[in-house]
Motif scaffolding. Sequence first.
Motif: not given
Length: 470
Positions: A150-152, A157, A239, A276, A340, A386
Amino acid sequence: MGTAAAGVTATEVLCFRVAAETLALPAAEVAEIIRLRPVTRLPQGPASLLGLIALRGGILPVVSLAGLLGLAQAAATPAARIIVLQRGQRVGLLVDAVAGLAPAAGQRRLELAPLLARDFAQALRRAEAPPPAPTAAPAAAPEQALALLGFTLAGQHYALPLERVLEVARMPAEVTGLPAADAAMTGVMQRRGGLLPLVSLRALLGLPAPDRREARIIVARLGGRPGGHRVGLVVDALQAIWRVPGEAVEPVPAVLTRGAGEARIEAIVRHDGGRRLVSILSTEGLFDPATAARLLTGPDQDAHAMTSEDGTAEGQQFILFRLGAEHYGLPVATVDEVIRHPPALTRVPRAPDFLLGVMTLRGRVVPVIDQRRRFEVAGQAGGRGRIIVVTVDGLQAGFAVDAASELRRIAAAEIAPVPALGDEAGGQVFDRVATLAGDGRMVLLIEPRALLDRAERDLLAGIAAAVPAA
């Protein structure tokens, strides 16, 4: 710089000092003498084992002679040296100073063998057995979970299938631009002995241009053949790694499959219980047919660096994480996800001190283990860090770490077995060590099944069964 012990006679000894005592070893047993250098600490090893260093293409365990003798290890001075011994497997002895060669008569000889046997008996016995095979990828779950990175981008997202991701990297300080390139082409950078083209995913998706200073690069594979064609996809921030069940993936309505940019969204994932929505991209759908054809008919930037002779992908993919100043690696195939650290965990009464508490992750109670405490890392972690979620023999557990720093494919040539100088727990947990090409970092590679011994697995399984899911 090392000092060779060639040319000595059988009657000569090497004299050295430790804790104000002068001792000697047969000079013929000394391979070389080197200056003190930083060592990679091996957690859960004997107290006298300082750690590992890379030397002459191999891995050398470094042992404190003061520790072997039951003395306090004094702070190292510029005179400190590591005496490298050749005794079946190499061992380095840290001493306060080396005095030089001398006739054997009248010198106090160090009887090293019984000292090593006392501290490292289990490890020396294991050294005679073949090393354990690396942990294989877990069997696919019945619902065929999909692994995603995942990334932004612009606050939204997105994700890419993990099987197409080779590694992740920071944006370099300078990128070489290309003349007459389109808006999506950010430039090129040196990577793994070749040129890596950098492409802005914002531009491909028709999003406004970003501030690139804190950007990250996802190195992805294009086309069907592994290794040959890579592209660096510039994203705003990474992410986590997620594994989502197949039923959580839905097709995108046709009217939404292409926006103002070139890239296509292939599917939508309902993540975190539907709270999400994550858009999945595929490397095949990133470029229009003309651009893809140009990329896939171009030269293989890394055909030698990333493929073996039979054309198959070389090496293994690892999640690299940090505890204090040390770096460790877990095989990606055994990691469920990286998340996280939550703001709060549910405490468990009378739990052992390594158990931080439990958290609820998609309807399941997951025990969280303080990996700093398990590995006896000094100091306090900065920030919340994390949690790496791993399933060990059917039990899902989270390991709290300072940072999950990289996703990296490590070539087989960079990996060596850990020398068998550690106690039973340490020798099982760290079965291999990687010396990373480029920066020379030494990374201890973890055997996931050994992160929890049998008693702890039983204890955590009982806790997970006793605590109701939220």
